[in-house]
Design an enzyme around this catalytic site. Structure first.
Site, short mmCIF file in Angstrom:
data_model
loop_
_atom_site.label_atom_id
_atom_site.label_comp_id
_atom_site.label_asym_id
_atom_site.label_seq_id
_atom_site.Cartn_x
_atom_site.Cartn_y
_atom_site.Cartn_z
N ASN A 273 5.20 -0.07 -1.10
CA ASN A 273 4.52 0.54 -2.24
C ASN A 273 3.72 1.77 -1.80
O ASN A 273 2.88 2.26 -2.54
CB ASN A 273 3.59 -0.47 -2.91
CG ASN A 273 3.27 -0.12 -4.34
OD1 ASN A 273 4.09 0.46 -5.05
ND2 ASN A 273 2.07 -0.45 -4.76
N HIS A 275 1.41 2.08 0.42
CA HIS A 275 0.01 1.85 0.73
C HIS A 275 -0.08 1.23 2.12
O HIS A 275 0.87 0.61 2.61
CB HIS A 275 -0.65 0.94 -0.31
CG HIS A 275 -0.83 1.60 -1.63
ND1 HIS A 275 0.09 1.48 -2.64
CD2 HIS A 275 -1.81 2.40 -2.12
CE1 HIS A 275 -0.31 2.17 -3.70
NE2 HIS A 275 -1.46 2.73 -3.40
N CYS A 310 -5.52 1.61 0.06
CA CYS A 310 -5.64 2.81 0.88
C CYS A 310 -4.28 3.49 0.91
O CYS A 310 -3.28 2.87 1.23
CB CYS A 310 -6.08 2.43 2.30
SG CYS A 310 -6.14 3.81 3.46
#
Length: 400
Positions: A273, A275, A310
């Site tokens: 994804n 991240h 993040c």
């Protein structure tokens, strides 16, 4: 059920295949070159065999064929499985738990020939995913059920705790048990036990709490009834780690004793994804631990509280603060009570080895951690953490 550290979802990349009967090998030719041009024409190979060239985006039919190809390659079960010979897994706990047998590989151990913390975290994630795989509930999302996919929902972990008594050694066969249970009205708890297959000794315990997030809005969501109906039959009342009250982790500020700034994710740190993977978070946190602690101690416990995602463009700061009741100085744990001894003289045999200082060294050393995204005006928390370290013991096989 679910089970990555942050949200994962499989992206439908427009890979094109040739139709059955085509003379073109899809593994060798993806695009057709026109004339002497050095630029490939955007040709839809699915329609090329019918004499039609297309420069449009992949059609709905193409996407369906692609997904069918993916499903064939993955061979995701559509109903509950009790034994998985390929993953050495089986259903236990009255038909709702999962056990997987694994061998500790050479690339999963460190210099001391014991499994690294990173390897253990990866094994926890893998067994959790294999559990939902065998349940027959897995959709085309990474750990998401059919009901979750219909509602655009993904799992995110909010808290994780791991306790390690002993680390498996290279070549050792271990059994990993995992199961799920309810956590409040809208959450789910997942637990693990890692034990030696040869002796039955429990090496590690872990527990985690999961909530649902809307994939598009990135906001937390209540659990839909159809999802609850899917996963609640798998819930059992059993805990690997019992906590009456969750341990509080205080927020650190820029006055923390140790700090590393300017951390940037690399492409290999990203999940499906896009991240940062949770294992990377742990690496960033542990980089702050002093070398003398890492050399003489081993991590025996870690608690992680996840606050936000993040992304690849984030700049991260890692903060770390020793607990107030004692820190390591020059390889020896110092306690505030030692200040009372400074005015007295003790023989070296008392102060060294198994004497007074030795007794202090046997106490665990603890650190509080914080990962945050550094912004121009405000810092955003990613993860709060707490680690516990105990004196290293020789890594020898246990007797049966």
């Amino acid at each position: 059920m679910a089970f990555s550290a942050l949200s994962y979802i499989i992206s439908s990349y427009p890979v094109r295949y040739s139709c059955p009967g085509s003379k073109h090998d899809p593994n060798k030719q993806k695009l057709r070159y026109v004339g002497n041009s050095t630029k490939p024409a955007k040709v839809d190979l699915l329609r090329q065999t019918a004499g039609v060239a297309s420069t449009s985006v992949t059609s709905v039919a193409d996407q369906k064929l692609y997904m069918n190809k993916v499903q064939v390659r993955q061979n995701i079960p559509t109903k509950k499985q009790f034994v998985d010979p390929y993953r050495q897994g089986l259903i236990i706990e009255g038909g709702v738990g999962y056990r997987q047998t694994v061998v500790i590989r050479s690339y999963e151990v460190g210099a001391d020939k014991t499994a690294t913390l990173e390897s253990i975290l990866n094994l926890l994630q893998e067994t959790a995913l294999n559990h939902v795989w065998m349940s027959g509930l897995l959709s085309n999302g990474f750990g998401a059920t059919h009901g979750m996919m219909k509602n655009n929902l993904i799992w995110v972990v909010s808290r994780m705790q791991l306790q390690v008594d002993h680390y498996p050694i290279w070549g050792e066969i271990v059994e990993i048990d995992t199961w799920v249970g309810a956590s409040g009205k809208n959450g789910m708890r997942r637990d693990w036990l890692i034990r030696s297959q040869a002796t039955g000794h429990i090496f590690a315990r872990a527990t985690s709490t999961w909530v649902m997030m809307n994939e598009q809005t990135r906001k937390l969501s209540k659990m839909p009834e159809e999802v609850r109906a899917e996963i609640s039959p798998w819930f059992i009342h059993k805990q690997a780690i019992k906590e009456d009250v969750a341990e509080r982790i205080n927020k650190l500020d820029n006055k923390a004793k140790y700090a590393i700034s300017g951390l940037k994710p690399t492409r290999s740190d990203l999940d499906m994804n896009h991240h940062v993977n949770n294992v990377k978070y742990v690496r960033w946190m542990l980089e702050n631990i002093p070398d003398q602690v890492v050399q003489s101690h081993q991590l025996s416990g870690i608690i992680l509280e996840y606050r936000r995602e993040c992304s690849s463009s984030s700049t991260v700061q890692s903060l770390c603060e020793p607990e107030e009741d004692g820190i390591l100085k020059d390889g020896v744990k110092q306690d505030s009570s030692l200040s009372l001894l400074n005015e007295f003289s003790f023989p070296s045999e008392i102060m060294e080895g198994g004497g007074l200082i030795g007794s202090f060294e046997k106490e665990p050393v603890r650190y509080t951690h914080l990962l945050q995204i550094k912004g121009e005006s405000v810092n955003e928390e990613i993860v709060r953490g707490k680690t516990t370290w105990k004196k290293k013991l020789p890594s020898v096989p246990f007797s049966s």
